[in-house]
Design a protein around this motif. Structure first.
Motif, mmCIF file in Angstrom:
data_model
loop_
_atom_site.group_PDB
_atom_site.id
_atom_site.type_symbol
_atom_site.label_atom_id
_atom_site.label_comp_id
_atom_site.label_asym_id
_atom_site.label_seq_id
_atom_site.Cartn_x
_atom_site.Cartn_y
_atom_site.Cartn_z
ATOM 1 N N LYS A 153 0.824 -1.198 0.000
ATOM 2 C CA LYS A 153 0.000 0.000 0.000
ATOM 3 C C LYS A 153 0.864 1.255 0.000
ATOM 4 N N ILE A 154 0.304 2.302 -0.614
ATOM 5 C CA ILE A 154 0.929 3.613 -0.597
ATOM 6 C C ILE A 154 -0.100 4.600 -0.064
ATOM 7 N N ALA A 155 0.242 5.355 0.963
ATOM 8 C CA ALA A 155 -0.658 6.355 1.530
ATOM 9 C C ALA A 155 -0.044 7.735 1.370
ATOM 10 N N GLU A 156 -0.862 8.656 0.857
ATOM 11 C CA GLU A 156 -0.403 10.029 0.698
ATOM 12 C C GLU A 156 -1.602 10.942 0.802
ATOM 13 N N GLY A 157 -1.557 11.900 1.733
ATOM 14 C CA GLY A 157 -2.695 12.782 1.921
ATOM 15 C C GLY A 157 -3.892 11.996 2.404
ATOM 16 N N GLN A 158 -5.043 12.219 1.772
ATOM 17 C CA GLN A 158 -6.267 11.544 2.184
ATOM 18 C C GLN A 158 -6.547 10.291 1.360
ATOM 19 N N LEU A 159 -5.562 9.841 0.586
ATOM 20 C CA LEU A 159 -5.751 8.683 -0.279
ATOM 21 C C LEU A 159 -4.803 7.550 0.094
ATOM 22 N N ILE A 160 -5.312 6.333 0.043
ATOM 23 C CA ILE A 160 -4.508 5.123 0.194
ATOM 24 C C ILE A 160 -4.671 4.314 -1.087
ATOM 25 N N ARG A 161 -3.546 3.961 -1.696
ATOM 26 C CA ARG A 161 -3.574 3.243 -2.968
ATOM 27 C C ARG A 161 -2.922 1.866 -2.795
ATOM 28 N N PRO A 162 -3.714 0.821 -2.582
ATOM 29 C CA PRO A 162 -3.115 -0.525 -2.553
ATOM 30 C C PRO A 162 -2.546 -0.872 -3.923
ATOM 31 N N ARG A 163 -1.346 -1.443 -3.926
ATOM 32 C CA ARG A 163 -0.750 -1.861 -5.190
ATOM 33 C C ARG A 163 -1.382 -3.168 -5.663
ATOM 34 N N ALA A 164 -1.295 -3.393 -6.948
ATOM 35 C CA ALA A 164 -1.912 -4.589 -7.520
ATOM 36 C C ALA A 164 -1.132 -5.836 -7.120
ATOM 37 N N GLN A 165 -1.852 -6.886 -6.799
ATOM 38 C CA GLN A 165 -1.226 -8.191 -6.604
ATOM 39 C C GLN A 165 -1.227 -8.924 -7.943
ATOM 40 N N CYS A 166 -0.064 -9.359 -8.367
ATOM 41 C CA CYS A 166 -0.005 -10.070 -9.648
ATOM 42 C C CYS A 166 1.179 -11.019 -9.651
ATOM 43 N N TRP A 167 1.132 -11.974 -10.553
ATOM 44 C CA TRP A 167 2.211 -12.941 -10.710
ATOM 45 C C TRP A 167 2.197 -13.421 -12.163
ATOM 46 N N SER A 168 3.324 -13.961 -12.592
ATOM 47 C CA SER A 168 3.425 -14.431 -13.978
ATOM 48 C C SER A 168 4.486 -15.518 -14.076
ATOM 49 N N ALA A 169 4.401 -16.298 -15.135
ATOM 50 C CA ALA A 169 5.383 -17.346 -15.435
ATOM 51 C C ALA A 169 5.734 -17.255 -16.915
ATOM 52 N N MET A 170 7.011 -17.379 -17.228
ATOM 53 C CA MET A 170 7.468 -17.260 -18.613
ATOM 54 C C MET A 170 8.478 -18.353 -18.923
ATOM 55 N N VAL A 171 8.370 -18.928 -20.130
ATOM 56 C CA VAL A 171 9.315 -19.923 -20.625
ATOM 57 C C VAL A 171 9.742 -19.512 -22.029
ATOM 58 N N LEU A 172 11.067 -19.447 -22.264
ATOM 59 C CA LEU A 172 11.614 -19.100 -23.573
ATOM 60 C C LEU A 172 12.572 -20.191 -24.034
ATOM 61 N N TYR A 173 12.573 -20.436 -25.334
ATOM 62 C CA TYR A 173 13.515 -21.374 -25.937
ATOM 63 C C TYR A 173 14.327 -20.639 -26.998
#
Length: 765
Positions: A665-685
């Protein structure tokens, strides 16, 4: 007479044949020590001064036919399975010459050996071997070999915990897309500036990465870098072409970023009072369309004579289109109805840039100049509409405006020759911006001038190095909505002290002081309706602000661990911040100047390499911050927490990458902005060095990508908004990186690298 002519004709033919024999009569056959022929040997012919003038590739019989003899002094022979060899032309006999190539010696894998690293007063220079680069999809990803420099699969770059870094090609600003499409075979070395040169300090850059290309490359190459999901559309794709001739380099780059969603949901909860009436609404987001398209074209020309001069000119155009229509099912205490949120934002940007650098000689220093022009044309259209059977609940509000921005940035810089006291640099610069803002009610314009100058001293004594910079900036802002013009004159000192305690440990202490002025977007007061009695707009009375920043960094590096820990304190009086307030006509979300702002920030970056090299890397980044703000109406305490993690396996032909971001989370002034939860998987040949293909799976088994924002309890408005993209759930993207050459020598068999450097500190080859 006829007989004489016949004899003369015969003699002429003989001379021609002898001349041809002298030019075509030398061949080389490449063989192993046990007399096996070697095809596909890459050969380059060089003049005595080291300039390459011809290339050959041995055929299936291991043979090359030398057709161009004039000017050739030596020939280099290179093959992946054999040791390189230098053949002097004068040692070749007429006719066939047998050249034996020895089997290449297999060495243990290393990330960066001491021979590949050079320390200078102002920078560290790295040479990344082709074997290391071959394990990565493109040049940008191969920068992961450099200690404390991390490049994620999405192109995000971090160096010692900082993300505001500039990446250059031969000293000239470059985009991520340009670097991704470079040929690995063209890379000479990577210069890393922990403290950036003076011209970048003025821009607030924390570090500079300069990619140096090899000289005297002929012919061209093309690069393709694709990352595209369909359907739904979501991608970032680049195509580039480069052509080299002696010291000249031409380039063309096209980049497209796109996203087209059909399951975009915007949900909100609003609770506020106005004029004795309570507005309490729950807005459930329905599946809606949302699109984003950005197309960028760039052309550039560069001429570079190493250690003499460099000139680069670049022109480009960028088309950006963004928008969507968000549908919501609205519920109040008495009824429910449908709401429609319309948003369209477009901009077109034109750029022209010129960069010139001239080395005046070993005893005269270096001069550089930079002039860039930008033109922005933007448009904004929004509307909020409620459709209800009750006439009292109907709301239909619209807003639109257009802006135009013309900006010119120019600078000159002179660096004195390096001496025993260190390196001295002086610079002067000017930033001119003229903005025009047009809406239905309050059109206005703004002109901002920033003039400045600075001097920098880089010195070194034993394990201690220092960068001392002292300058001054004068900000002058005039706007038709301001009662008086703003004039802000501030000194801009910066002190950076570097202490290398050992080969693996060093500390950096940094202090800077700077200022800034509000942008035209922050000053605009066009109403953007959020709800029946809730409006957002800027504040035409915003004032400039100043910033003090002090930080301490601890760095530890070895083959198994790269660690960076930084703590900083930021004090910024008059910092601009979000705030809710009540007016005579509505409740307003706007921007205000704080009287006090203080932030204590800690960043922790760790790369763990259990195998002692970059084959397996586990990277983590944590940010923690404590924030305090205050103005005449209220005070607040905020915080910030973020965590990102990446695990990558980089083998000869395979790359596997796993990424996770914790919803901090990021809080500044009267706003709180939760960051996105995300994940990924990548395979390259990678079937070969220049081709990489694979798949990226975004949020496998996820239920959508979500971002949100809400107000604190002390705010006069409780507003909770959530943006969810269900299209991105379990999204698969095709990944492709391919680089090909045409009509050129690859210049990959140069006998030796020239590691000489006059340590001038300026960005040049």
């Amino acid at each position: 007479m006829k007989g004489f002519n016949t004899i003369r004709y015969f003699l002429a033919c003989t001379v021609v044949l002898l001349t041809a024999a002298s030019m075509h009569g030398k061949t080389i056959v490449f063989s192993t020590t046990d007399n096996n022929l070697i095809p596909q040997v890459q050969c380059i012919g060089f003049k005595e001064d080291g300039d390459s003038i011809a290339t050959w590739v041995s055929n299936k019989e291991g043979l090359i036919d030398i057709q161009i003899a004039e000017g050739i002094n030596y020939i280099t022979a290179s093959h992946p399975q054999f040791s390189d060899k230098v053949i002097f032309y004068k040692d070749l006999n007429e006719g066939k010459n047998i050249v034996i190539l020895s089997q290449a010696v297999s060495l243990n894998e290393v990330v960066v050996t001491p021979a590949d690293v050079q320390e200078f007063t102002d920078r560290t220079s790295y040479r990344i071997t082709m074997k290391d680069m071959a394990r990565y999809a493109n040049v940008l990803q191969s920068l992961n070999v450099i200690p404390n420099l991390t490049v994620l699969s999405n192109g995000s770059v971090f160096f010692e915990g900082n993300q505001n870094i500039n990446i250059l090609i031969d000293g000239v600003d470059a985009t991520i897309q340009e670097i991704q499409t470079l040929s690995k075979e063209d890379i000479d070395k990577i210069d890393v500036y922990q403290t950036p040169p003076l011209r970048f300090i003025n821009q607030g850059v924390s570090a500079v990465i300069d990619i140096k290309l090899k000289s005297n490359i002929y012919g061209g190459n093309g690069g393709i870098d694709l990352s595209q999901a369909f359907p739904p559309l979501k991608g970032n794709n680049s195509v580039a072409f480069y052509y080299n001739y002696r010291q000249s380099r031409f380039s063309f780059l096209y980049n497209n970023e796109n996203s087209h969603y059909k399951k975009y949901q915007k949900s909100e909860v609003l609770d506020y009072d106005y004029n004795g009436v309570n507005y309490n609404k729950t807005k459930e987001g329905l599946d809606s369309k949302n699109h984003y398209d950005d197309n960028n074209f760039n052309l550039s020309y560069q001429i570079n004579q190493p250690r003499k001069f460099l000139y680069n000119v670049k022109a480009g155009i960028d088309f950006n289109r963004n928008g969507g229509t968000s549908l919501q099912n609205v519920k109040t205490s008495t009824e429910s109805f449908l709401a429609t949120n319309l948003l369209r934002t477009d901009y077109t940007k034109y750029i022209v840039g010129n960069y010139f650098e001239r080395n005046l000689g070993a005893n005269a220093g270096t001069f550089l100049a930079n002039v860039n022009y930008q033109h922005f044309s933007t448009s904004y259209n929004s509307a909020y509409n409620e459709q209800s059977e009750s006439v009292a609940a109907v709301n239909n509000s619209m807003s639109n405006y257009r802006t135009q921005l013309d900006a010119v940035f120019s600078e000159i810089q002179y660096q004195l020759p390096h001496n025993k006291l260190g390196s001295f640099t002086i610079s002067a610069y000017e930033i001119y911006k003229h903005s025009r803002y047009v809406d239905v009610f309050t059109p206005f314009s703004q002109t901002t001038n920033v003039m400045g100058g600075a001097a920098q001293w880089l010195g070194m004594k034993g394990p201690v190095r220092w960068w001392l910079s002292l300058g001054a900036d004068w900000y002058h802002t005039v706007s038709t909505v301001l009662e008086n013009s703003h004039n802000l004159f501030i000194p801009t000192p910066r002190v950076n002290i570097y202490w290398r305690a050992s080969n693996h440990v060093y500390f950096l202490l940094d202090y800077s002081y700077s200022g800034n002025v509000p942008t035209i977007a922050q000053l605009s007061e066009t109403n953007q309706w959020i709800d029946t009695r809730l409006v957002y707009h800027g504040n035409s009375t915003l004032k400039p602000y100043k910033t003090h920043t002090a930080s301490l960094r601890f760095i530890y590096n070895n083959n198994y661990l790269n660690l960076s820990l930084q703590t900083s304190v930021n004090s910024s009086p008059n910092r601009i911040c979000d705030m809710y307030t009540t007016t005579n006509d509505y409740v307003l979300q706007t921007l205000v100047n704080l009287s006090k702002y203080r932030e204590i920030n800690s960043r922790f970056d760790l790369s763990f390499k259990p195998l002692g090299n970059n084959k397996l890397v586990f990277w983590n980044r944590v940010i923690l911050a404590d924030i305090k703000g205050k103005n005449a109406e209220y005070s607040w305490n905020g915080y910030r927490i973020q965590w990102m993690s990446d695990l990558s396996l980089n083998l000869k032909h395979w790359t596997v990458d796993l990424f996770y971001q914790y919803p901090g989370k990021i809080a500044e002034g009267q706003l709180i902005r939760p960051r996105a939860q995300c994940w990924s998987a990548m395979v390259l040949y990678r079937p070969n060095t220049n081709l990489s293909l694979g798949l990226e799976w975004f949020m496998p088994f996820g239920k959508g990508f979500k971002e949100s924002e809400h107000t604190v309890n002390t705010s006069p408005v409780y507003a909770d908004s959530e943006y969810k993209i269900r299209d991105r759930s379990n999204m698969l993207s095709i990944k492709l990186s391919y680089n090909f050459s045409f009509g050129r020598n690859k210049n990959e068999a140069t006998p030796q690298y020239d590691n000489g450097d006059n340590d001038s500190g300026i960005l040049h080859k």
